[in-house]
Design a protein around this motif. Structure first.
Motif, PDB file in Angstrom:
ATOM      1  N   LYS B 114      53.527 -13.779  -1.011  1.00  0.00           N
ATOM      2  CA  LYS B 114      52.804 -12.691  -1.646  1.00  0.00           C
ATOM      3  C   LYS B 114      51.971 -13.195  -2.826  1.00  0.00           C
ATOM      4  CE  LYS B 114      53.323  -7.851  -2.646  1.00  0.00           C
ATOM      5  NZ  LYS B 114      52.750  -7.766  -3.997  1.00  0.00           N
ATOM      6  N   GLU B 117      48.248 -13.861  -2.214  1.00  0.00           N
ATOM      7  CA  GLU B 117      47.331 -12.728  -2.256  1.00  0.00           C
ATOM      8  C   GLU B 117      47.033 -12.357  -3.713  1.00  0.00           C
ATOM      9  OE1 GLU B 117      48.557  -9.431   0.168  1.00  0.00           O
ATOM     10  OE2 GLU B 117      47.160  -8.101  -0.870  1.00  0.00           O
ATOM     11  N   LYS B 127      39.360  -7.949  -0.558  1.00  0.00           N
ATOM     12  CA  LYS B 127      40.374  -8.022   0.498  1.00  0.00           C
ATOM     13  C   LYS B 127      39.910  -8.790   1.722  1.00  0.00           C
ATOM     14  CE  LYS B 127      44.497  -5.984   0.893  1.00  0.00           C
ATOM     15  NZ  LYS B 127      45.493  -5.196   1.554  1.00  0.00           N
ATOM     16  N   ILE B 130      39.918 -12.410   0.964  1.00  0.00           N
ATOM     17  CA  ILE B 130      41.271 -12.943   0.848  1.00  0.00           C
ATOM     18  C   ILE B 130      41.832 -13.261   2.234  1.00  0.00           C
ATOM     19  CG2 ILE B 130      43.637 -12.409   0.148  1.00  0.00           C
ATOM     20  CD1 ILE B 130      42.473 -10.777  -2.131  1.00  0.00           C
ATOM     21  N   ILE B 135      44.521 -16.015   3.490  1.00  0.00           N
ATOM     22  CA  ILE B 135      45.673 -15.645   4.331  1.00  0.00           C
ATOM     23  C   ILE B 135      45.570 -16.249   5.731  1.00  0.00           C
ATOM     24  CG2 ILE B 135      47.066 -13.734   5.206  1.00  0.00           C
ATOM     25  CD1 ILE B 135      46.999 -13.592   2.239  1.00  0.00           C
TER      26      ILE B 135
END
Lengths: 259, 219, 226
Positions: B114, B117, B127, B130, B135
């Protein structure tokens, strides 16, 4: 020294996870160029407070102002705000699939749309400043904890933030690596960076801070100069907290001046 | 063992293998795309699409490909929807494989810490950026063993394609058994054909898995 | 006619016949799973033995069974055994044999995985508090292995039920074959019955496997945290 303008301000912040308040009406002004260190027992809410300041945690009530503008009302463009509020974490959180240099230039290139070549040069300069230029093509797993944390600091610096948040950045480090990271932060402080630091390293706090803010139970209990806070804490809670750091009967750990 | 018979009918098996691999490849690529899309829908918690994805995954994972193919090939024409044999095979494989691939991608994404992020958020990434830069590159390298296992699983599943009237390996084998009663030869060629196709893939998968487990970025 | 197609399900005992067909495959699955669990535990234990010959044999068995499509295995047993050894196996018996062979391989691998996942210090700390070897197994090792294994074994059951649908292709009269019979019988009166019948079978399988999958998932989650 004339008072600089307020850069970041928290007004009556309330944060609630649903099982009791974590932050209970916290207000704090951070002036430009000021270094504030937040201290307090584990679970007192200081890290949560830090994470609220750049929107990683949502607040239930209160306001956060950056450069005099409220950023917690309406639809905040957090990605934009976060470029002005840099943050370094306890667990470094470098991106393991990218080399050191790629970790650093990701933000400026992808977020700020800056020229890759120019950013790379700047990144190299910053790496040199923290003594890691020779590691620029290494991957995070090849670095020690202290080296990773210094890279993480560079990664935050290169976005040219107005203020830096440090969340217990030495807590995960082996003791012998703590110093190398703290030295970097001290150097940043002396070159005028505005910083909000959460740490358990009391000697460091004393050396780096313009002001110590002691938080307990989700509230600001004391706010004072380091000198006053460490030698004459005004409240019982602060005194008890400081006592937990004393091992020797003469309080050697507190009064030693390694910094 | 009738070696002459084997030599004579090897080309038939090669043709069948080509057909199967062609359709299988298309189906697998589509499964990967569907799987990735679904994993992204779940990651971004897209309303409505997310619920649809959940229903699809449960339907796909709890029904056999054979039954899916019967419905596509024999059922749908009665509703006026005609799909060719190849079309049914590809759709069926993709319907089945999409959910398996989605699970592989999902667990890969979930395996990324986590903090990654949050660190990316703190840099001001959005987002979409990311997922793209932070990710997915990490998630996919974690997912690779599961994705490989799914590829092998899907190739094995293609063995039911004969029910939609495709002349695949099983079809050829059954034909030779029925027509000439050369059971041993037909079955031997069948087993060898599948070994030739699946053994290299499964060895490759094992090697990949090992190298991913013991190495990492920066080796 | 389209809206009437579904009535074929309620004509005579058609729906009951479909359920009966489904039961054939479920029965094969359950028998195969039962055998697989017993034999799989043995195989799994055998695979942890350090003897290189045992290791080689179990490995080859495992790899061959897992790499071959189950339908190929069915063909090998159903057509191959009949021809080579003159044994005339029914489709159902062939299926039980094949799915037991397959299930044993899968189960064996799961058991082996569970066995080697128990760290050595678990045995040692058990011995350290004065437990006998048998007590260590009964109180410490086996409960841990079971919590790991049970969800996986339940999962194997759903995979088994889905995979046994293949027996239709070696002539076992199960749900798809019954469906074909019903569709054929109503060819002129209900021309679009195939849509409804195959749609029904799709959901029959779904509502058979789904609850079992949910159970496995729930157990997995429950036992993971403890």
């Amino acid at each position: 020294m004339a008072k600089q303008p307020v850069l970041l301000e928290a007004k009556n912040i309330i944060k609630d996870y649903g099982n009791g308040q974590v932050l209970n009406d916290i207000s704090l002004q951070i002036h430009k160029g000021e270094v504030i260190v937040l201290v307090g027992p584990s679970g007192c809410g200081k890290s949560t407070f830090l994470r609220c300041m750049n929107g990683l945690e949502q607040i239930q009530a209160g306001q956060i102002l950056l450069d005099g503008e409220v950023i917690t009302e309406g639809k905040t463009d957090w990605p934009k705000v976060r470029q002005k509020i840099g943050m370094v974490f306890q667990s470094y959180d470098l991106f393991p699939h990218m080399s050191v240099i790629d970790n650093i230039i990701l933000g400026p290139v992808k977020v700020q749309g800056r020229d890759k070549k120019e950013v790379t040069e700047e990144a190299e300069k910053l790496l040199d400043r923290v003594g890691l230029l020779d590691k620029k093509d290494a991957y995070p797993r090849q670095l020690s904890g202290g080296q990773k944390q210094r890279v993480a600091i560079v990664r935050a610096l290169i976005l040219k933030p107005e203020i830096l948040l440090f969340d217990e950045v030495t807590a995960a480090l082996d003791p012998e690596m703590v110093r190398e990271v703290l030295d970097v932060i001290l150097e940043l402080a002396s070159s005028g960076y505005t910083m909000l630091i959460v740490t358990h390293e009391m000697q460091f706090a004393r050396a780096v801070a313009d002001r110590i803010v002691f938080i307990d139970g989700g509230k600001i209990v004391e706010s004072d100069t380091p000198e006053a806070f460490f030698t004459q804490p005004k409240t019982d809670r602060a005194r008890r907290f400081l006592n937990t750091f004393i091992y020797a009967k003469d309080g050697e750990k507190l009064t030693s001046d390694s910094y | 063992m009738d070696t002459e018979f084997i030599a004579e009918y090897i080309p038939l098996y090669i043709e069948a293998a080509k057909l199967m691999l062609g359709i299988g490849l298309i189906g697998i690529v589509l499964s990967l795309i569907v799987g990735l899309l679904i994993a992204l829908i779940q990651y971004f918690k897209v309303p409505i699409l997310r619920q649809i994805a959940t229903v699809y995954i449960e339907l796909s994972r709890n029904t056999p490909l054979l039954v899916q193919l019967f419905f596509l090939y024999f059922g749908l024409p009665k509703a006026g929807i005609y799909i060719s044999s190849e079309g049914c095979a590809i759709i069926g494989l993709c319907f089945l494989g999409g959910s398996y691939m989605a699970e592989a991608f999902r667990s890969g994404i979930e395996s990324v810490e986590k903090g990654q992020e949050e660190a990316a958020l703190a840099l001001g990434l959005r987002k979409g950026q990311i997922i793209k830069y932070v990710i997915l590159p990490q998630a996919i390298s974690v997912s690779i063993p599961a994705l490989c296992a799914n590829v092998i699983f899907l190739i094995k599943e293609t063995s039911v394609f004969s029910v939609v009237a495709l002349a695949d390996l099983m079809y050829v084998a059954k034909d030779l058994i029925g027509l000439y009663y050369k059971t041993d030869e037909a079955l031997l060629m069948l087993v060898v054909a599948y070994l030739i196709i699946l053994l290299p893939i499964s060895i490759l998968a094992a090697v990949l898995e090992r190298s991913l487990r013991y190495a990492g970025f920066g080796n | 006619m389209q809206d009437l197609g579904i009535r074929v399900l309620f004509m005579g005992n058609n729906f009951i016949r479909l359920l009966g067909g489904l039961w054939i495959t479920i029965r094969i699955s359950l028998i195969a799973v039962a055998f697989s669990i017993v034999l799989g535990i043995l195989l799994g234990m055998l695979m942890t033995v350090k003897n290189p010959i045992t290791k080689a044999f179990t490995k080859i068995y495992l790899e061959f069974i897992r790499i071959m499509p189950q339908l190929v295995l069915l063909f090998l047993v159903f057509f191959g055994l009949t021809k080579s050894f003159g044994i005339n196996l029914s489709g159902e018996l062939s299926a039980v044999i094949v799915f037991t062979l397959w299930g044993t391989a899968e189960m064996g691998d799961l058991v082996r995985g569970a066995l080697i996942s128990i760290p050595k210090h678990q045995y040692e700390s058990g011995a350290a508090i004065g437990l006998t070897k048998w007590q260590v197994y009964r109180c410490i090792i086996i409960p841990q292995i079971l919590t790991r294994l049970v969800p996986l074994a339940i999962n194997l059951t759903t995979r088994m039920i889905k995979t046994t649908s293949l027996v239709a292709l070696i002539g076992v009269v199960e749900v798809l074959k019954v469906a074909q019979q019903i569709i054929e019988a109503n060819r002129y009166t209900v021309p679009d019955s195939a849509l409804w019948i195959y749609g029904t079978i799709f959901f029959l399988y779904f509502f058979t496997c789904w609850p079992i999958s949910l159970l496995a998932k729930r157990l997995e989650k429950k036992w993971k945290t403890t």
